[in-house]
Design a protein around this motif. Structure first.
Motif, PDB file in Angstrom:
ATOM      1  N   THR A  18       0.748  -1.338  -0.047  1.00  0.00           N
ATOM      2  CA  THR A  18      -0.077   0.143   0.050  1.00  0.00           C
ATOM      3  C   THR A  18       0.910   1.295   0.085  1.00  0.00           C
ATOM      4  O   THR A  18       0.333   2.274  -0.136  1.00  0.00           O
ATOM      5  N   GLU A  19       2.293   1.091   0.154  1.00  0.00           N
ATOM      6  CA  GLU A  19       3.082   2.283   0.125  1.00  0.00           C
ATOM      7  C   GLU A  19       3.528   2.757  -1.319  1.00  0.00           C
ATOM      8  O   GLU A  19       3.553   2.029  -2.230  1.00  0.00           O
ATOM      9  N   ILE A  20       3.731   3.969  -1.300  1.00  0.00           N
ATOM     10  CA  ILE A  20       4.311   4.461  -2.371  1.00  0.00           C
ATOM     11  C   ILE A  20       5.636   5.121  -2.243  1.00  0.00           C
ATOM     12  O   ILE A  20       5.719   5.983  -1.097  1.00  0.00           O
ATOM     13  N   VAL A  21       6.746   4.691  -2.905  1.00  0.00           N
ATOM     14  CA  VAL A  21       7.997   4.728  -2.677  1.00  0.00           C
ATOM     15  C   VAL A  21       8.713   5.514  -3.701  1.00  0.00           C
ATOM     16  O   VAL A  21       8.569   5.173  -5.103  1.00  0.00           O
ATOM     17  N   ALA A  22       9.689   6.326  -3.309  1.00  0.00           N
ATOM     18  CA  ALA A  22      10.441   7.191  -4.592  1.00  0.00           C
ATOM     19  C   ALA A  22      11.904   6.998  -3.677  1.00  0.00           C
ATOM     20  O   ALA A  22      11.946   7.533  -2.780  1.00  0.00           O
ATOM     21  N   ALA A  23      13.074   7.049  -4.824  1.00  0.00           N
ATOM     22  CA  ALA A  23      14.162   7.249  -4.333  1.00  0.00           C
ATOM     23  C   ALA A  23      14.988   7.978  -5.461  1.00  0.00           C
ATOM     24  O   ALA A  23      14.676   7.717  -6.590  1.00  0.00           O
ATOM     25  N   ASP A  24      15.957   8.712  -4.897  1.00  0.00           N
ATOM     26  CA  ASP A  24      16.929   9.559  -6.051  1.00  0.00           C
ATOM     27  C   ASP A  24      18.149   8.656  -6.315  1.00  0.00           C
ATOM     28  O   ASP A  24      18.594   8.740  -7.480  1.00  0.00           O
ATOM     29  N   ALA A  25      18.621   7.711  -5.585  1.00  0.00           N
ATOM     30  CA  ALA A  25      19.785   6.873  -5.823  1.00  0.00           C
ATOM     31  C   ALA A  25      19.347   5.490  -5.140  1.00  0.00           C
ATOM     32  O   ALA A  25      19.182   5.547  -4.157  1.00  0.00           O
ATOM     33  N   VAL A  26      19.980   4.517  -5.831  1.00  0.00           N
ATOM     34  CA  VAL A  26      20.087   3.259  -5.402  1.00  0.00           C
ATOM     35  C   VAL A  26      21.367   2.575  -5.439  1.00  0.00           C
ATOM     36  O   VAL A  26      22.053   2.701  -6.738  1.00  0.00           O
ATOM     37  N   SER A  27      21.863   1.916  -4.749  1.00  0.00           N
ATOM     38  CA  SER A  27      23.022   1.060  -4.826  1.00  0.00           C
ATOM     39  C   SER A  27      23.050   0.208  -5.747  1.00  0.00           C
ATOM     40  O   SER A  27      21.874  -0.497  -5.894  1.00  0.00           O
ATOM     41  N   ARG A  28      24.312  -0.555  -6.092  1.00  0.00           N
ATOM     42  CA  ARG A  28      24.152  -1.462  -6.904  1.00  0.00           C
ATOM     43  C   ARG A  28      23.433  -2.809  -6.614  1.00  0.00           C
ATOM     44  O   ARG A  28      22.728  -3.546  -7.415  1.00  0.00           O
ATOM     45  N   ASP A  29      23.732  -3.096  -5.425  1.00  0.00           N
ATOM     46  CA  ASP A  29      23.035  -4.232  -4.757  1.00  0.00           C
ATOM     47  C   ASP A  29      21.812  -3.964  -4.033  1.00  0.00           C
ATOM     48  O   ASP A  29      21.064  -5.127  -3.761  1.00  0.00           O
ATOM     49  N   GLY A  30      20.871  -2.798  -4.384  1.00  0.00           N
ATOM     50  CA  GLY A  30      19.723  -2.355  -3.829  1.00  0.00           C
ATOM     51  C   GLY A  30      19.796  -2.204  -2.369  1.00  0.00           C
ATOM     52  O   GLY A  30      18.756  -2.080  -1.765  1.00  0.00           O
ATOM     53  N   GLY A  31      20.612  -2.532  -1.602  1.00  0.00           N
ATOM     54  CA  GLY A  31      20.834  -2.220  -0.077  1.00  0.00           C
ATOM     55  C   GLY A  31      20.877  -0.896   0.656  1.00  0.00           C
ATOM     56  O   GLY A  31      20.724  -0.996   1.678  1.00  0.00           O
ATOM     57  N   VAL A  32      21.214  -0.056  -0.372  1.00  0.00           N
ATOM     58  CA  VAL A  32      21.285   1.332   0.186  1.00  0.00           C
ATOM     59  C   VAL A  32      20.543   2.371  -0.806  1.00  0.00           C
ATOM     60  O   VAL A  32      20.682   2.222  -2.091  1.00  0.00           O
ATOM     61  N   LEU A  33      19.733   3.256  -0.131  1.00  0.00           N
ATOM     62  CA  LEU A  33      18.860   4.333  -0.837  1.00  0.00           C
ATOM     63  C   LEU A  33      19.229   5.728  -0.315  1.00  0.00           C
ATOM     64  O   LEU A  33      19.670   5.726   0.659  1.00  0.00           O
ATOM     65  N   GLU A  34      19.231   6.646  -1.292  1.00  0.00           N
ATOM     66  CA  GLU A  34      19.307   7.918  -0.929  1.00  0.00           C
ATOM     67  C   GLU A  34      17.991   8.841  -1.462  1.00  0.00           C
ATOM     68  O   GLU A  34      17.691   8.498  -2.562  1.00  0.00           O
ATOM     69  N   GLY A  35      17.719   9.965  -0.782  1.00  0.00           N
ATOM     70  CA  GLY A  35      16.737  10.978  -1.178  1.00  0.00           C
ATOM     71  C   GLY A  35      15.505   9.880  -1.170  1.00  0.00           C
ATOM     72  O   GLY A  35      14.630  10.002  -2.253  1.00  0.00           O
ATOM     73  N   LEU A  36      15.078   9.351  -0.064  1.00  0.00           N
ATOM     74  CA  LEU A  36      13.912   8.635  -0.210  1.00  0.00           C
ATOM     75  C   LEU A  36      12.711   9.107   0.492  1.00  0.00           C
ATOM     76  O   LEU A  36      12.788  10.114   1.166  1.00  0.00           O
ATOM     77  N   LEU A  37      11.613   8.682  -0.423  1.00  0.00           N
ATOM     78  CA  LEU A  37      10.222   9.212   0.032  1.00  0.00           C
ATOM     79  C   LEU A  37       9.242   8.120   0.118  1.00  0.00           C
ATOM     80  O   LEU A  37       9.360   7.139  -0.711  1.00  0.00           O
TER      81      LEU A  37
END
Length: 354
Positions: free
Chosen positions: A155-174
């Protein structure tokens, strides 16, 4: 039809289709390598050129299969017509439909091979190629995306500005958390999110609730509902080839998705409709078997079949794109092209036999 004659026709057709497939694949691979050679060499040595080519090969072969069937069938039919073998078969009471029926198992084999390449092998090789291409960057360092990644996670809406190659780190998260009826409960803005042994942890959080007088600031906050890092990696750096299971899950809304149901439904119907492509190509090539060696119009028949076959591929791709964008119902987007071109092939065949 006599078994010996059926095997002869099948060998004639398969040999030419296979030669066309390998020839076109080699040409496209060479052109692709000429364009990417400098980038590939910068990631390693000469051995990496072979690695790049092998990882690209399943997708190239799968996409060329319908065209190889078309050209291979035209070449086989033209040889049969030039040697008067079609005339002899028709004189013996072996009609065009029996000839096409003898080649139908080879078309079914072409579809099975195409499906194995595009649905089984290509999703893995394309993912391996994408991971290898980004392997010079640390797996945990977020890479800024060309445009913000938006996805639905339950049910969540998620947005991210940057994602690490393995998907384990996000930056600029909404993160916009909603109830089951789609009404917003709160909004989370986080400077960073990291996935560890205990799940996701948000850092530098700003929480906004409807009706609150001011946002709430927090140094850290757990995010147990967060998507799996692997799913984020695949959404941030998607590959063209996707498995039917992934498409079916996306259509049902299971797991994180970045597209609407229409996109996944259109892809699923397009996969089902691709079963008709080799048979339609065979039908469009059939008029090339008519005519005597020196009779006027022999080249025209082959050219018309080739143009219609290429038109089929262009129209199928265009309709699929429209269906994925929601401009057409997925059934119409996937099946209109094979039905229309099959009717055109039947009309041409009826005209030649008349």
């Amino acid at each position: 039809m006599n078994g010996v004659l059926g095997r002869y026709l099948t060998r004639l057709f398969v040999a030419r289709a296979l030669a066309v497939l390998l020839g076109l694949a080699a040409l496209l691979q060479l052109l692709d390598l000429l364009d990417k050679a400098s980038d590939v060499l910068s990631r390693g040595g000469l051995a990496d050129i072979g690695r790049y080519a092998m990882l690209r090969l399943p997708t190239t072969l799968g996409r060329l299969m319908p065209l190889a069937v078309l050209v291979g069938a035209i070449l086989a039919f033209r040889q049969l017509a030039a040697s008067l073998e079609v005339t002899a078969m028709r004189t013996a009471g072996i009609g065009t439909w029996r000839i096409l029926g003898a080649l139908a198992p080879a078309c079914a084999l072409a579809f099975l091979l195409q499906s194995a390449l595009l649905l089984g092998v290509a999703p893995r090789t394309e993912r391996a190629l994408a991971d290898w291409w980004d392997s010079r960057d640390p797996a945990e360092r977020p890479l800024v995306l060309p445009q913000r990644l938006w996805l639905r996670n339950g049910t969540e809406i998620v947005a991210a500005d940057a994602v690490s190659r393995d998907g384990g780190v996000l930056e600029g998260l909404l993160v916009i958390r909603r109830d089951t009826e789609g009404r917003a409960l709160d909004r989370l803005d986080a400077r960073r999110a990291a996935h560890g042994a205990e799940g996701w942890r948000l850092e530098g959080v700003r929480l906004i609730r409807p009706g609150a007088s001011r946002p709430q600031e927090m140094a850290a906050l757990p995010w147990p509902e967060g998507p799996a890092p692997r799913a984020l990696r695949e959404l941030a750096r998607p590959t063209e080839a996707q498995s039917p299971a992934r498409l079916l899950a996306g259509w049902r809304g299971e797991g994180p998705v970045s597209r609407g149901p229409a996109f996944y439904a259109a892809r699923l119907h397009a996969l089902a409709a691709s079963a008709a492509a080799p048979f339609v190509m065979l039908l469009l090539a059939a008029p090339a078997a008519f005519g005597l060696p020196r009779q006027e119009g022999a080249f025209r028949r082959a050219a018309v079949g080739l143009v219609l076959g290429l038109g089929y591929l262009v129209a199928a791709g265009l309709m699929a794109s429209i269906g994925e964008a929601g401009g057409l119902h997925p059934v119409a987007a996937a099946w209109a092209t094979p039905v229309l071109f099959a009717m055109a092939g039947l009309l041409l065949l009826w005209r030649e036999e008349g």
